[in-house]
Design a protein around this motif. Structure first.
Motif, short mmCIF file in Angstrom:
data_model
loop_
_atom_site.label_atom_id
_atom_site.label_comp_id
_atom_site.label_asym_id
_atom_site.label_seq_id
_atom_site.Cartn_x
_atom_site.Cartn_y
_atom_site.Cartn_z
N MET A 271 34.00 39.37 33.80
CA MET A 271 35.38 39.52 34.24
C MET A 271 36.31 39.02 33.13
N THR A 272 37.59 39.40 33.24
CA THR A 272 38.63 38.92 32.34
C THR A 272 39.55 37.99 33.12
N THR A 273 39.74 36.77 32.64
CA THR A 273 40.66 35.85 33.30
C THR A 273 42.10 36.29 33.02
N PRO A 274 42.89 36.56 34.07
CA PRO A 274 44.26 37.04 33.87
C PRO A 274 45.22 35.89 33.59
N VAL A 275 45.27 35.45 32.35
CA VAL A 275 46.12 34.31 31.98
C VAL A 275 47.58 34.60 32.27
N PHE A 276 47.99 35.87 32.17
CA PHE A 276 49.38 36.26 32.42
C PHE A 276 49.83 35.88 33.82
N ARG A 277 48.89 35.74 34.74
CA ARG A 277 49.26 35.44 36.13
C ARG A 277 49.76 34.01 36.27
N GLU A 278 49.06 33.06 35.64
CA GLU A 278 49.48 31.66 35.73
C GLU A 278 50.50 31.30 34.66
N ASN A 279 50.47 32.00 33.53
CA ASN A 279 51.36 31.68 32.42
C ASN A 279 52.05 32.96 31.90
N PRO A 280 52.96 33.52 32.69
CA PRO A 280 53.57 34.79 32.28
C PRO A 280 54.45 34.67 31.03
N MET A 281 54.79 33.45 30.63
CA MET A 281 55.63 33.28 29.45
C MET A 281 54.82 33.11 28.16
N GLN A 282 53.49 33.08 28.28
CA GLN A 282 52.65 32.89 27.09
C GLN A 282 52.56 34.19 26.30
N SER A 283 52.81 34.11 25.01
CA SER A 283 52.84 35.33 24.19
C SER A 283 51.72 35.40 23.15
N ILE A 284 51.00 34.29 22.92
CA ILE A 284 49.89 34.25 21.98
C ILE A 284 48.70 33.57 22.65
N LEU A 285 47.51 34.12 22.46
CA LEU A 285 46.31 33.57 23.10
C LEU A 285 45.08 33.80 22.24
N GLU A 286 44.24 32.77 22.12
CA GLU A 286 42.94 32.91 21.47
C GLU A 286 41.94 33.36 22.53
N ALA A 287 41.15 34.38 22.22
CA ALA A 287 40.21 34.93 23.19
C ALA A 287 38.95 35.38 22.47
N GLN A 288 37.96 35.79 23.25
CA GLN A 288 36.70 36.27 22.69
C GLN A 288 36.43 37.67 23.21
N VAL A 289 36.02 38.57 22.33
CA VAL A 289 35.67 39.93 22.72
C VAL A 289 34.34 39.89 23.47
N THR A 290 34.33 40.47 24.67
CA THR A 290 33.12 40.46 25.49
C THR A 290 32.48 41.84 25.64
N ALA A 291 33.25 42.91 25.38
CA ALA A 291 32.70 44.27 25.56
C ALA A 291 33.62 45.30 24.93
N HIS A 292 33.03 46.47 24.68
CA HIS A 292 33.78 47.67 24.32
C HIS A 292 33.57 48.69 25.43
N THR A 293 34.58 49.51 25.69
CA THR A 293 34.42 50.57 26.68
C THR A 293 34.01 51.86 25.98
N PRO A 294 33.41 52.79 26.71
CA PRO A 294 33.04 54.08 26.09
C PRO A 294 34.23 54.83 25.50
N GLU A 295 35.43 54.56 26.03
CA GLU A 295 36.63 55.26 25.55
C GLU A 295 37.24 54.59 24.33
N GLY A 296 36.66 53.47 23.89
CA GLY A 296 37.19 52.78 22.72
C GLY A 296 38.13 51.65 23.02
N GLY A 297 38.07 51.13 24.25
CA GLY A 297 38.89 49.99 24.62
C GLY A 297 38.20 48.68 24.31
N ILE A 298 38.96 47.59 24.33
CA ILE A 298 38.46 46.25 24.00
C ILE A 298 38.63 45.35 25.22
N VAL A 299 37.54 44.69 25.61
CA VAL A 299 37.57 43.76 26.73
C VAL A 299 37.39 42.35 26.19
#
Length: 239
Positions: free
Chosen positions: A1-29
């Motif tokens: 799953m992806t933790t929706p940081v925007f829900r608790e911190n809607p004012m945050q504009s920069i975030l360090e994260a880790q890539v966990t998957a690619h989608t068949p359509e070329g998306g990044i999770v």
């Protein structure tokens, strides 16, 4: 799953994260996200993803399988490897515009307490469709009433109730076309105002400003006939 940081911190504009998957359509999770995915009439966020000297422009964000949030690159190119540490950067001006419009539309639904049949949020503008057989007689009065609520600098906050509690209070749901997502057992509510000064409380999964004063002045645009029983009320930010 992806933790929706925007829900608790809607004012945050920069975030360090880790890539966990690619989608068949070329998306990044990623494992967490400050990017809001398209939903509830609010567009998906755009911005950038950075890895060392590489930059991926993110055109939009959508919901993926289960609780995944998918960042959609603006152009096809090799994706950041799964497991890599990346930095997410929002197009903050666009997000803030969406939040200002979204909260303003909630206030519009207070001034026009009618069933909502549809809606959309854009950059600097939005609209709600109402079950309204006759057009309002005084458009300026609607505009003045929304701006008066904005000027009160009402706090905007969120809280959670159970699905059973929502079933006991069905009038909380103003939208006829979109029902709150179910399945998790909980429903998120957005409240405008506090205690006895609450002016609005309704289910909503989107992002909002912290207080109504951040919306700024709004203008009511064209009121359109969208069927025998429907009127579309357009709202625009003035600055």
């Amino acid at each position: 799953m992806t933790t929706p940081v925007f829900r608790e911190n809607p004012m945050q504009s920069i975030l360090e994260a880790q890539v966990t998957a690619h989608t068949p359509e070329g998306g990044i999770v990623c494992d967490q996200s400050i990017f809001y995915p398209t939903g509830g009439g609010q567009p998906g966020d755009s911005g950038q993803l950075l890895l060392d000297e590489q930059v991926w422009d993110i055109a939009t964000t959508v919901k993926g399988e289960g609780d995944q949030i998918v960042l959609v690159p603006a152009e096809p190119k090799p994706l950041p490897p799964v497991g890599s540490a990346v930095q997410q950067r929002l197009d903050w001006g666009r997000r803030m515009s969406h939040m200002r419009v979204h909260t303003a539309l909630h206030l519009l639904s207070v001034v026009l307490p009618l069933p909502v049949t549809g809606g959309a949020i854009g950059e600097g503008k939005g609209r709600l469709d109402f079950l309204m057989p006759e057009p309002p007689s005084d458009k300026q009065a609607i505009e003045d009433a929304v701006n008066a609520l904005i000027d009160q600098n009402l706090q905007v906050s969120d809280e959670w109730i159970t699905e059973a509690e929502l079933d006991e209070n069905p009038d909380m749901v103003k939208t006829m076309s979109v029902q709150p997502p179910r399945g998790s057992g909980r429903i998120r509510l957005v409240r405008i105002g506090e205690g006895d000064s609450t002016v609005d409380l309704q289910p909503c999964g989107g992002t909002h400003v912290a207080n109504t004063g951040e919306i700024g002045r709004i203008r009511i645009g064209k009121i359109e006939n969208k069927g025998k029983q429907n009127r579309r009320v357009n709202l625009l930010l003035e600055g």
